[in-house]
Design a protein around this motif. Structure first.
Motif, PDB file in Angstrom:
ATOM      1  N   MET A 165       0.819  -1.212   0.000  1.00 13.73           N
ATOM      2  CA  MET A 165       0.000   0.000   0.000  1.00 13.73           C
ATOM      3  C   MET A 165       0.858   1.269   0.000  1.00 13.73           C
ATOM      4  SD  MET A 165      -2.777  -1.281  -0.506  1.00 13.73           S
ATOM      5  CE  MET A 165      -3.455   0.353  -0.805  1.00 13.73           C
ATOM      6  N   ILE A 166       2.049   1.203   0.558  1.00 13.68           N
ATOM      7  CA  ILE A 166       2.978   2.333   0.445  1.00 13.68           C
ATOM      8  C   ILE A 166       3.246   2.621  -1.028  1.00 13.68           C
ATOM      9  CG2 ILE A 166       5.375   3.061   0.812  1.00 13.68           C
ATOM     10  CD1 ILE A 166       5.300   1.518   3.466  1.00 13.68           C
ATOM     11  N   ALA A 167       3.520   1.553  -1.772  1.00 15.97           N
ATOM     12  CA  ALA A 167       3.800   1.711  -3.200  1.00 15.97           C
ATOM     13  C   ALA A 167       2.584   2.263  -3.943  1.00 15.97           C
ATOM     14  CB  ALA A 167       4.222   0.372  -3.793  1.00 15.97           C
ATOM     15  N   PHE A 168       1.403   1.724  -3.666  1.00 19.60           N
ATOM     16  CA  PHE A 168       0.194   2.176  -4.362  1.00 19.60           C
ATOM     17  C   PHE A 168      -0.103   3.646  -4.071  1.00 19.60           C
ATOM     18  CE2 PHE A 168      -1.138  -2.425  -4.601  1.00 19.60           C
ATOM     19  CZ  PHE A 168      -1.140  -2.481  -5.985  1.00 19.60           C
ATOM     20  N   CYS A 169       0.019   4.046  -2.813  1.00 20.51           N
ATOM     21  CA  CYS A 169      -0.268   5.441  -2.459  1.00 20.51           C
ATOM     22  C   CYS A 169       0.757   6.387  -3.083  1.00 20.51           C
ATOM     23  CB  CYS A 169      -0.277   5.606  -0.931  1.00 20.51           C
ATOM     24  SG  CYS A 169      -1.695   4.840  -0.130  1.00 20.51           S
ATOM     25  N   TYR A 170       2.018   5.978  -3.063  1.00 20.69           N
ATOM     26  CA  TYR A 170       3.054   6.818  -3.667  1.00 20.69           C
ATOM     27  C   TYR A 170       2.819   6.981  -5.162  1.00 20.69           C
ATOM     28  CZ  TYR A 170       7.559   8.438  -5.375  1.00 20.69           C
ATOM     29  OH  TYR A 170       8.546   9.158  -6.005  1.00 20.69           O
ATOM     30  N   LEU A 171       2.515   5.891  -5.838  1.00 20.60           N
ATOM     31  CA  LEU A 171       2.280   5.934  -7.286  1.00 20.60           C
ATOM     32  C   LEU A 171       1.033   6.752  -7.618  1.00 20.60           C
ATOM     33  CD1 LEU A 171       3.057   2.199  -8.139  1.00 20.60           C
ATOM     34  CD2 LEU A 171       4.483   4.190  -8.683  1.00 20.60           C
ATOM     35  N   ALA A 172      -0.018   6.602  -6.802  1.00 22.21           N
ATOM     36  CA  ALA A 172      -1.254   7.346  -7.059  1.00 22.21           C
ATOM     37  C   ALA A 172      -1.038   8.851  -6.911  1.00 22.21           C
ATOM     38  CB  ALA A 172      -2.348   6.889  -6.101  1.00 22.21           C
ATOM     39  N   GLY A 173      -0.113   9.251  -6.046  1.00 20.08           N
ATOM     40  CA  GLY A 173       0.146  10.664  -5.844  1.00 20.08           C
ATOM     41  C   GLY A 173       1.210  11.244  -6.747  1.00 20.08           C
ATOM     42  N   ALA A 191      -1.920  12.310  -2.624  1.00 16.13           N
ATOM     43  CA  ALA A 191      -2.116  11.001  -1.992  1.00 16.13           C
ATOM     44  C   ALA A 191      -0.802  10.382  -1.540  1.00 16.13           C
ATOM     45  CB  ALA A 191      -2.831  10.052  -2.952  1.00 16.13           C
ATOM     46  N   GLY A 192       0.314  10.895  -2.055  1.00 15.14           N
ATOM     47  CA  GLY A 192       1.612  10.362  -1.656  1.00 15.14           C
ATOM     48  C   GLY A 192       1.870  10.486  -0.168  1.00 15.14           C
ATOM     49  N   GLU A 193       1.209  11.440   0.485  1.00 17.21           N
ATOM     50  CA  GLU A 193       1.396  11.589   1.935  1.00 17.21           C
ATOM     51  C   GLU A 193       0.859  10.387   2.702  1.00 17.21           C
ATOM     52  OE1 GLU A 193       2.997  13.821   3.941  1.00 17.21           O
ATOM     53  OE2 GLU A 193       3.824  14.534   2.040  1.00 17.21           O
ATOM     54  N   MET A 194      -0.109   9.683   2.132  1.00 16.49           N
ATOM     55  CA  MET A 194      -0.611   8.477   2.781  1.00 16.49           C
ATOM     56  C   MET A 194       0.480   7.426   2.887  1.00 16.49           C
ATOM     57  SD  MET A 194      -3.640   8.171   4.099  1.00 16.49           S
ATOM     58  CE  MET A 194      -3.609   6.389   4.227  1.00 16.49           C
ATOM     59  N   GLY A 216      -3.780  -7.002  20.793  1.00 12.52           N
ATOM     60  CA  GLY A 216      -5.123  -6.692  21.251  1.00 12.52           C
ATOM     61  C   GLY A 216      -5.909  -5.924  20.202  1.00 12.52           C
ATOM     62  N   ASP A 217      -7.186  -5.706  20.485  1.00 11.62           N
ATOM     63  CA  ASP A 217      -8.008  -4.900  19.584  1.00 11.62           C
ATOM     64  C   ASP A 217      -7.488  -3.470  19.494  1.00 11.62           C
ATOM     65  OD1 ASP A 217      -9.487  -7.190  19.563  1.00 11.62           O
ATOM     66  OD2 ASP A 217     -11.416  -6.222  19.893  1.00 11.62           O
ATOM     67  N   THR A 218      -6.768  -3.036  20.522  1.00 16.90           N
ATOM     68  CA  THR A 218      -6.184  -1.697  20.534  1.00 16.90           C
ATOM     69  C   THR A 218      -5.289  -1.465  19.329  1.00 16.90           C
ATOM     70  OG1 THR A 218      -6.154  -1.860  22.946  1.00 16.90           O
ATOM     71  CG2 THR A 218      -4.910  -0.048  21.959  1.00 16.90           C
ATOM     72  N   GLY A 219      -4.633  -2.526  18.870  1.00 19.52           N
ATOM     73  CA  GLY A 219      -3.750  -2.410  17.714  1.00 19.52           C
ATOM     74  C   GLY A 219      -4.365  -2.913  16.423  1.00 19.52           C
ATOM     75  N   SER A 220      -5.127  -3.997  16.511  1.00 18.99           N
ATOM     76  CA  SER A 220      -5.640  -4.609  15.280  1.00 18.99           C
ATOM     77  C   SER A 220      -6.713  -3.762  14.608  1.00 18.99           C
ATOM     78  CB  SER A 220      -6.191  -6.011  15.580  1.00 18.99           C
ATOM     79  OG  SER A 220      -7.254  -5.966  16.507  1.00 18.99           O
ATOM     80  N   LEU A 221      -7.593  -3.130  15.376  1.00 23.40           N
ATOM     81  CA  LEU A 221      -8.660  -2.333  14.763  1.00 23.40           C
ATOM     82  C   LEU A 221      -8.122  -1.116  14.003  1.00 23.40           C
ATOM     83  CD1 LEU A 221     -11.593  -2.407  17.371  1.00 23.40           C
ATOM     84  CD2 LEU A 221     -11.147  -3.931  15.447  1.00 23.40           C
ATOM     85  N   PRO A 222      -7.257  -0.283  14.615  1.00 23.77           N
ATOM     86  CA  PRO A 222      -6.728   0.857  13.840  1.00 23.77           C
ATOM     87  C   PRO A 222      -5.822   0.441  12.699  1.00 23.77           C
ATOM     88  CG  PRO A 222      -5.647   0.726  15.979  1.00 23.77           C
ATOM     89  CD  PRO A 222      -6.795  -0.228  16.019  1.00 23.77           C
ATOM     90  N   THR A 223      -5.097  -0.679  12.871  1.00 25.55           N
ATOM     91  CA  THR A 223      -4.227  -1.163  11.790  1.00 25.55           C
ATOM     92  C   THR A 223      -5.048  -1.507  10.555  1.00 25.55           C
ATOM     93  OG1 THR A 223      -2.529  -2.019  13.292  1.00 25.55           O
ATOM     94  CG2 THR A 223      -2.651  -3.001  11.096  1.00 25.55           C
ATOM     95  N   GLY A 224      -6.098  -2.283  10.743  1.00 27.27           N
ATOM     96  CA  GLY A 224      -6.946  -2.647   9.612  1.00 27.27           C
ATOM     97  C   GLY A 224      -7.641  -1.459   8.990  1.00 27.27           C
ATOM     98  N   ALA A 225      -8.126  -0.547   9.838  1.00 26.42           N
ATOM     99  CA  ALA A 225      -8.828   0.627   9.318  1.00 26.42           C
ATOM    100  C   ALA A 225      -7.891   1.501   8.499  1.00 26.42           C
ATOM    101  CB  ALA A 225      -9.432   1.425  10.477  1.00 26.42           C
ATOM    102  N   LEU A 226      -6.654   1.667   8.953  1.00 28.94           N
ATOM    103  CA  LEU A 226      -5.704   2.500   8.206  1.00 28.94           C
ATOM    104  C   LEU A 226      -5.341   1.867   6.867  1.00 28.94           C
ATOM    105  CD1 LEU A 226      -3.967   5.033   8.134  1.00 28.94           C
ATOM    106  CD2 LEU A 226      -2.136   3.738   9.240  1.00 28.94           C
ATOM    107  N   LEU A 227      -5.159   0.554   6.843  1.00 30.92           N
ATOM    108  CA  LEU A 227      -4.880  -0.124   5.570  1.00 30.92           C
ATOM    109  C   LEU A 227      -6.050   0.062   4.603  1.00 30.92           C
ATOM    110  CD1 LEU A 227      -3.255  -3.507   6.737  1.00 30.92           C
ATOM    111  CD2 LEU A 227      -2.115  -1.555   5.656  1.00 30.92           C
ATOM    112  N   GLY A 228      -7.270  -0.066   5.119  1.00 32.57           N
ATOM    113  CA  GLY A 228      -8.444   0.137   4.269  1.00 32.57           C
ATOM    114  C   GLY A 228      -8.527   1.557   3.749  1.00 32.57           C
ATOM    115  N   LEU A 229      -8.218   2.525   4.612  1.00 34.02           N
ATOM    116  CA  LEU A 229      -8.238   3.926   4.191  1.00 34.02           C
ATOM    117  C   LEU A 229      -7.223   4.179   3.084  1.00 34.02           C
ATOM    118  CD1 LEU A 229      -9.271   6.841   4.624  1.00 34.02           C
ATOM    119  CD2 LEU A 229      -7.442   7.114   6.321  1.00 34.02           C
ATOM    120  N   SER A 230      -6.046   3.604   3.208  1.00 31.76           N
ATOM    121  CA  SER A 230      -5.019   3.793   2.177  1.00 31.76           C
ATOM    122  C   SER A 230      -5.480   3.234   0.831  1.00 31.76           C
ATOM    123  CB  SER A 230      -3.702   3.137   2.606  1.00 31.76           C
ATOM    124  OG  SER A 230      -3.801   1.719   2.637  1.00 31.76           O
ATOM    125  N   ALA A 231      -6.214   2.130   0.871  1.00 31.53           N
ATOM    126  CA  ALA A 231      -6.721   1.543  -0.376  1.00 31.53           C
ATOM    127  C   ALA A 231      -7.738   2.466  -1.037  1.00 31.53           C
ATOM    128  CB  ALA A 231      -7.354   0.185  -0.089  1.00 31.53           C
TER     129      ALA A 231
END
Length: 367
Positions: A219-227, A243-246, A273-288
């Motif tokens: 997703m780093i590559a995709f966001c960089y290329l999109a921007g 979008a490269g800032e993502m 814990g959910d403390t890490g897994s929930l924001p991790t997944g949400a951020l990956l989805g946002l980048s997509a």
């Protein structure tokens, strides 16, 4: 912080800026690398202190629907959990240093990370301080949707002004489905789905963290290329200004997760814990969504998708036929219960995650 200094304190960079490409011009690739390195070092250095603090307050209680699985994981009782706290802290600190805080994608990312982390922390706290297994699935699902819809509305406000900002875009044939204001619900669906997928995958030492690193790298590559206007046109992918800032934000997440794996690899000294897994997944989805690669993200997040499908299929077949096709879901539990060592299962899932990420990147010039 660094971006502001370069733009306002050092006039030299005003001349350099005119010779760079893309819309996130202050050395984007350099800042991606340093964001990852900074968050990695922070996570590694914070780790011992954070683990001692978590150990005195938040310890895992192994309790699942499978008594056999509980027996196999009995040794994990009392392991500190909510380690996502120092993953989130390292990510945000690194973003504050290397990200462009005036960029609306960065601002939205910070909101998503903080809000989903707070939801996950409350879920973990409920699980550890009461006899409940955390928040009810319905309650957590409702709050995820509320937060995701807020993020979707904010993103729609910015991207509705761009030609390719809101339609669903197929990587094959470049056909599009205009969805208008439905983009808000679509964004929420992606965020909630990926958030829960990473949460379901977080069941073995290092499993979710390692898969996140491979998916995040793609997703780093995709966001960089999109921007990057030139590269986006060359690869025939949607061009999304700024979008490269993502990529800087996701780079910080990947670095923090690498640092977390230092302590979460088998045998784990701390759980996410959910403390890490929930924001991790949400951020990956946002980048997509920001990169307009939601469809291809299904391949990038192949392991997460497979884990989620295994749960859905298991529940569906049991309700329809009264039989289970897996010993236990998600899929990683099935392999553990059929005699495979936890380390072997995790490594093989990592390999699948790496192959999925590589295949998604390779498809850019094939599809």
């Amino acid at each position: 912080m660094v971006v502001w200094l370069l733009q306002h304190v050092l006039p030299f960079f005003q001349q350099v800026e005119s010779h760079t490409t893309g819309t996130s011009r202050i050395y984007t690739t350099f800042r991606i690398a340093l964001a990852a390195l900074t968050s990695f070092l922070l996570a590694v250095l914070l780790g011992p202190v954070a683990i001692r603090w978590l150990k005195s307050r938040f310890r895992e209680r192994v309790s699942s629907a499978s008594s056999e699985l509980d027996r196999l994981h009995a040794g994990k009782n009392e392991t500190p959990t909510m380690g996502g706290l120092f993953v989130v802290a390292a990510t945000l600190f690194s973003v504050a240093i290397w990200g462009n805080l005036t960029n609306h994608y960065v601002q939205l990312s910070i909101f998503v990370i903080l809000s989903f982390a707070m939801l996950g922390a409350f879920d973990d706290w409920t699980k550890l301080s009461t006899k409940k297994h955390g928040l009810s699935a319905r309650t957590k699902f409702v709050f995820q949707w509320i937060l995701a819809l807020m993020a979707g509305a904010t993103l729609y406000h910015h991207q509705s002004q761009l030609p390719l900002g809101t339609p669903i875009i197929s990587p094959i044939g470049q056909w599009m489905i205009p969805i208008g204001i439905g983009f808000i619900v679509w964004t929420a669906l992606v965020l909630v789905s990926t958030s829960n997928s990473v949460n379901l995958t977080d069941g073995l030492d290092g499993l979710a963290g390692g898969c996140t690193i491979f998916a995040g790298a793609a997703m780093i590559a995709f966001c960089y290329l999109a921007g990057h206007k030139v590269l986006a046109e060359y690869l025939a992918i949607p061009y999304m200004p700024r979008a490269g800032e993502m990529a800087v934000v996701v780079g910080a997440l990947v670095g923090a997760m690498l640092g977390f794996l230092w302590y979460n690899s088998y045998p784990a000294a701390v759980f996410m814990g959910d403390t890490g897994s929930l924001p991790t997944g949400a951020l990956l989805g946002l980048s997509a969504v920001v990169a307009r690669q939601e469809i291809l993200f299904i391949l990038v997040a192949g392991v997460f998708v497979l884990e989620t499908l295994s749960v859905m299929i298991q529940i569906s077949t049991y309700r329809l036929s009264g039989r289970r096709i897996l010993r236990c879901s998600p899929l990683h539990n099935h392999f553990v219960l059929t005699g495979h060592h936890e380390v072997k299962v995790v490594l093989r899932f990592w390999i699948c995650a790496a192959l999925a990420a590589v295949a998604a990147l390779a498809s850019l010039k094939i599809l």
